[in-house]
Design a protein around this motif. Structure first.
Motif, PDB file in Angstrom:
ATOM      1  N   PHE A  53       0.809  -1.213   0.000  1.00  0.00           N
ATOM      2  CA  PHE A  53       0.000   0.000   0.000  1.00  0.00           C
ATOM      3  C   PHE A  53       0.847   1.271   0.000  1.00  0.00           C
ATOM      4  CE2 PHE A  53      -2.734  -3.054   2.463  1.00  0.00           C
ATOM      5  CZ  PHE A  53      -3.616  -3.312   1.404  1.00  0.00           C
ATOM      6  N   TYR A 201       1.001   6.273   2.312  1.00  0.00           N
ATOM      7  CA  TYR A 201       0.304   5.009   2.044  1.00  0.00           C
ATOM      8  C   TYR A 201      -1.095   5.295   1.489  1.00  0.00           C
ATOM      9  CZ  TYR A 201       3.852   2.600   4.826  1.00  0.00           C
ATOM     10  OH  TYR A 201       5.041   2.093   5.302  1.00  0.00           O
ATOM     11  N   HIS A 202      -1.496   4.503   0.509  1.00  0.00           N
ATOM     12  CA  HIS A 202      -2.858   4.587  -0.013  1.00  0.00           C
ATOM     13  C   HIS A 202      -3.540   3.248   0.261  1.00  0.00           C
ATOM     14  CE1 HIS A 202      -6.190   6.043  -2.410  1.00  0.00           C
ATOM     15  NE2 HIS A 202      -6.177   4.901  -3.086  1.00  0.00           N
ATOM     16  N   PHE A 203      -4.411   3.242   1.269  1.00  0.00           N
ATOM     17  CA  PHE A 203      -5.061   2.013   1.707  1.00  0.00           C
ATOM     18  C   PHE A 203      -6.430   1.840   1.036  1.00  0.00           C
ATOM     19  CE2 PHE A 203      -2.510   3.457   5.437  1.00  0.00           C
ATOM     20  CZ  PHE A 203      -1.620   2.395   5.490  1.00  0.00           C
TER      21      PHE A 203
END
Length: 266
Positions: A53, A201-203
């Motif tokens: 992520f 972070y890209h969750f």
């Protein structure tokens, strides 16, 4: 729930002065929310957890992370805290209060929404000005020392920038003269938003996946990766200002190319 909040607030106003709550209380609340929400991203980066992520493959060194934390503590105690104390008479004059009755949730919600909208407008133009050649070189470049941002870098900036862009955060409350509990809620939400935007972070659960106008980490991470003259993505919370003034074209183009590439691979 309402009675619990009222009981807790009754304890605070009984045991602490208005000045202590507005200044020391606000400072302690800010530090708690900021570091508790930001430090976990340092742990994730050091341990290599949830790397799928992570937006950028590059990691910050422990020395770079330590430098950020040390500088932040210096800025917070030597700039933020004195500023909170100095601005107390101004906020009191504009109607800020901590006494009962507490504001209704409708009033709080309306004011918070107004703060987000006006903060985004003021921040966009202030941030865009900071990317002019002289101001970037002498002021804003400090914030961009971290091309791979992590949560705590959200407040890593030159003291002049802290004062300059800090105006965007307080202009809304200054106009409405809110109850202190509204101001605290606004501060908590604003801190959580800016930490998330810098987290790296890209969750799947990131707000930008559910709110079309919300920028989030992917949007702002692009801003940190590029040279100051070509960065764009100047907004803080929402993306409409960049869309209206065309300063997100590079990001949209790159995102479109990435999505096309992913489709071809499937």
């Amino acid at each position: 729930m309402a009675s619990l909040v009222e009981s807790g607030w009754q304890y605070l106003v009984t045991h602490f002065s208005d000045f202590q709550l507005a200044c020391i209380g606000s400072f302690l609340l800010h530090e708690s929310v900021f570091f508790l929400s930001g430090l976990p991203f340092i742990f994730l980066e050091r341990q290599g957890f949830l790397t799928k992520f992570k937006i950028q493959a590059k990691n910050n060194t422990p020395a770079a992370q330590g430098k950020c934390i040390t500088r932040l503590l210096l800025y917070h105690f030597c700039v933020n805290l004195p500023l909170m104390m100095a601005s107390y008479p101004v906020f009191r004059a504009m109607g800020m209060r901590s006494s009962f009755p507490l504001p209704s949730w409708k009033e709080v919600s309306a004011q918070i929404l107004f703060y987000f909208i006006i903060e985004d407008f003021v921040f966009y133009w202030g941030h865009r000005i900071l990317h002019s050649k002289w101001l970037y070189k002498n002021v804003h470049s400090v914030h961009h020392e971290y091309a791979t941002p992590f949560g705590l870098t959200s407040e890593y900036a030159h003291p002049a920038e802290i004062l300059f862009l800090g105006f965007a955060t307080i202009v809304g409350p200054a106009l409405t003269g809110p109850h202190l509990i509204t101001l605290w809620l606004w501060m908590v939400l604003r801190v959580l938003e800016t930490v998330e935007a810098h987290c790296g972070y890209h969750f799947p659960w990131s707000l930008s996946n559910f709110l079309p106008l919300y920028g989030g980490a992917d949007f702002h991470d692009y801003h940190h990766r590029l040279l100051y003259t070509k960065s764009g993505n100047y907004s803080s919370t929402f993306v409409y200002m960049d869309w209206i003034f065309g300063t997100d074209k590079g990001y949209r183009r790159l995102k479109s190319l990435k999505e096309t590439s992913e489709l071809k691979q499937t």
